[in-house]
Design a protein around this motif. Structure first.
Motif, short mmCIF file in Angstrom:
data_model
loop_
_atom_site.label_atom_id
_atom_site.label_comp_id
_atom_site.label_asym_id
_atom_site.label_seq_id
_atom_site.Cartn_x
_atom_site.Cartn_y
_atom_site.Cartn_z
N ASP A 1 0.86 -1.18 0.00
CA ASP A 1 0.00 0.00 0.00
C ASP A 1 0.90 1.23 0.00
N ARG A 2 1.00 1.87 -1.15
CA ARG A 2 1.93 3.00 -1.31
C ARG A 2 1.55 4.18 -0.43
N SER A 3 0.27 4.33 -0.13
CA SER A 3 -0.17 5.46 0.69
C SER A 3 0.31 5.35 2.13
N LEU A 4 0.73 4.16 2.54
CA LEU A 4 1.21 3.95 3.90
C LEU A 4 2.73 3.94 4.01
N CYS A 5 3.41 3.96 2.88
CA CYS A 5 4.88 3.86 2.90
C CYS A 5 5.52 5.23 3.11
N THR A 6 6.41 5.32 4.10
CA THR A 6 7.13 6.56 4.37
C THR A 6 8.54 6.55 3.79
N GLY A 7 8.93 5.42 3.18
CA GLY A 7 10.27 5.33 2.61
C GLY A 7 11.36 5.18 3.64
N CYS A 8 11.04 4.66 4.81
CA CYS A 8 12.05 4.54 5.87
C CYS A 8 13.14 3.53 5.53
N GLY A 9 12.84 2.56 4.66
CA GLY A 9 13.83 1.58 4.22
C GLY A 9 14.07 0.43 5.18
N LEU A 10 13.27 0.34 6.23
CA LEU A 10 13.47 -0.71 7.22
C LEU A 10 13.25 -2.10 6.62
N CYS A 11 12.30 -2.20 5.69
CA CYS A 11 12.02 -3.49 5.06
C CYS A 11 13.23 -4.00 4.28
N ALA A 12 13.87 -3.10 3.53
CA ALA A 12 15.05 -3.48 2.74
C ALA A 12 16.21 -3.86 3.64
N GLU A 13 16.34 -3.17 4.74
CA GLU A 13 17.44 -3.44 5.67
C GLU A 13 17.25 -4.76 6.40
N PHE A 14 15.99 -5.10 6.68
CA PHE A 14 15.69 -6.28 7.49
C PHE A 14 15.56 -7.55 6.66
N CYS A 15 15.32 -7.42 5.37
CA CYS A 15 15.09 -8.58 4.50
C CYS A 15 16.31 -9.51 4.48
N PRO A 16 16.15 -10.78 4.86
CA PRO A 16 17.30 -11.70 4.91
C PRO A 16 17.86 -12.03 3.53
N LYS A 17 17.04 -11.87 2.49
CA LYS A 17 17.47 -12.18 1.13
C LYS A 17 17.89 -10.92 0.35
N LYS A 18 17.80 -9.78 1.00
CA LYS A 18 18.12 -8.50 0.36
C LYS A 18 17.38 -8.37 -0.98
N ALA A 19 16.10 -8.71 -0.94
CA ALA A 19 15.29 -8.74 -2.15
C ALA A 19 14.46 -7.49 -2.35
N ILE A 20 14.55 -6.52 -1.44
CA ILE A 20 13.68 -5.35 -1.49
C ILE A 20 14.47 -4.09 -1.80
N GLY A 21 13.91 -3.28 -2.67
CA GLY A 21 14.48 -1.98 -2.97
C GLY A 21 13.43 -0.89 -2.77
N VAL A 22 13.85 0.24 -2.22
CA VAL A 22 12.93 1.36 -1.97
C VAL A 22 13.36 2.54 -2.82
N CYS A 23 12.45 3.03 -3.64
CA CYS A 23 12.72 4.18 -4.50
C CYS A 23 12.01 5.40 -3.91
N SER A 24 12.64 6.56 -4.00
CA SER A 24 12.06 7.77 -3.43
C SER A 24 10.84 8.25 -4.19
N HIS A 25 10.73 7.85 -5.47
CA HIS A 25 9.57 8.26 -6.28
C HIS A 25 9.45 7.33 -7.48
N LEU A 26 8.35 7.41 -8.17
CA LEU A 26 8.15 6.60 -9.37
C LEU A 26 8.98 7.16 -10.52
N ALA A 27 9.52 6.27 -11.31
CA ALA A 27 10.34 6.69 -12.44
C ALA A 27 9.67 6.26 -13.74
N GLY A 28 10.08 6.88 -14.83
CA GLY A 28 9.61 6.49 -16.14
C GLY A 28 8.12 6.64 -16.32
N ASP A 29 7.52 5.65 -16.96
CA ASP A 29 6.09 5.70 -17.25
C ASP A 29 5.28 4.82 -16.31
#
Length: 335
Positions: A291-319
């Motif tokens: 749910d994008r409306s709830l994401c603050t971009g704190c990056g905790l999910c990416a840091e905590f992921c054991p597989k390092k499978a998550i990336g957090v972008c500050s904004h949408l890119a491209g189309d």
């Protein structure tokens, strides 16, 4: 205008004590011991914020510049002051609204005030530009004589960030640092208006107390409780009611997952706002939803992921579609 006795009454009723409160369970460092976020500590000019096992404030040192409130991405530090919509109401009552600081008691050249202007974030400036009808002036003319004067540079940076996200802010909000540039006209009141003012202040105080009581009742130290910071709630309100492409594309982060994701519950559990949820149903199997409306971009999910499978972008890119209030499926269990 009020006579001296009436002014004493008005000032007494208008005086509201503001303090800070900490929500330990919202602090990123408290949620994950390897997290090194120290935005609140870095922005504090008097070294009143400490980050050991949890965030805490030395109130003997604290000057209530409120910079930490505007810096924390997750609302771990909040100010006890009247709700934002009451500020907007006051500012909409005058054609040329001025927002100031309640710490300046000798010369009240404002129509609405907060404990210190350092409290405002980029989200607040965006909300002001949309919700206030006139051009709002932020009165910084006396900040150079204040013990919290160093907050002005940080506020200017947040203002620039708001303009980067939503350019119309530059036309609707003005940071005024020179006295001669401030256009202030006091709101004229007769005796009847004074009693109306007193009723309004009583209502405001009741709303503030209710806000504090409700916050204390809902306050929890459980790390399983998901809570959305007030400034993100504010941005959601503006985006939902006044949809514009700039906000939906640049005002919200986005999360993506790679093929190494194994659909473990780590990111869903660590997310402080509930933006990531792992559903496991008999019909769908395991599905990771975002749910994008709830994401603050704190990056905790990416840091905590054991597989390092998550990336957090500050904004949408491209189309990419600039959706905010639609649930996205990031990963689905393979059949």
């Amino acid at each position: 205008m009020f006579n001296p006795k009436e002014m004493v009454i008005v000032q007494t009723v208008a005086r509201i004590s503001e303090t800070l409160r900490c929500h330990t369970s919202r602090c990123l460092r408290s949620r994950f011991f390897k997290n090194n976020c120290q935005l609140c500590k870095d922005v504090c000019p008097v070294d009143a914020v400490t980050l050991q096992s949890s965030v805490s404030i030395d109130y003997d040192r604290c000057t209530q510049c409120m910079l930490c409130v505007g810096a924390c991405p997750n609302g771990a530090i909040e100010s006890k002051f009247a709700p934002f919509h009451l500020l907007v109401k006051k500012l909409n009552d005058v054609p040329t609204p001025v927002l100031g600081c309640s710490a300046i008691a000798d010369e009240k050249r404002w129509h609405a005030d907060v404990p210190c202007l350092g409290i405002f974030s980029a989200e607040h400036f965006i909300a002001f530009s949309v919700l206030v009808r006139g051009v709002i002036q932020i009165n910084l003319t006396r900040c150079h004589n204040c013990r919290n004067g160093s907050m002005v540079s940080a506020l200017q940076q947040r203002f620039a960030e708001a303009i980067h996200i939503y350019p119309p802010v530059a036309k609707k909000v003005v940071l005024v640092t020179e006295t001669h540039a401030l256009q202030f006209a006091p709101k004229m009141m007769g005796r009847r208006a004074m009693f109306g003012f007193l009723r309004e202040k009583a209502t405001e105080e009741a709303a503030r107390v209710f806000h504090l009581v409700s916050a204390e009742e809902s306050k929890s130290t459980s790390y399983g409780v998901k809570a959305l910071p007030s400034r993100r709630q504010l941005l959601n309100h503006v985006t939902r009611d006044f949809p514009v492409p700039e906000l939906t594309r640049f005002g919200y982060p986005f999360v993506a997952v790679s093929n190494t994701c194994v659909l473990c519950p780590a990111c869903s559990a660590i997310c402080p706002t509930g933006a990531l949820v792992l559903h496991d149903t008999q019909e769908e199997g395991k599905v990771l939803k975002f749910d994008r409306s709830l994401c603050t971009g704190c990056g905790l999910c990416a840091e905590f992921c054991p597989k390092k499978a998550i990336g957090v972008c500050s904004h949408l890119a491209g189309d990419a579609p600039a959706t905010v209030f639609e649930i996205s499926i990031l990963k689905r269990e393979e059949e």
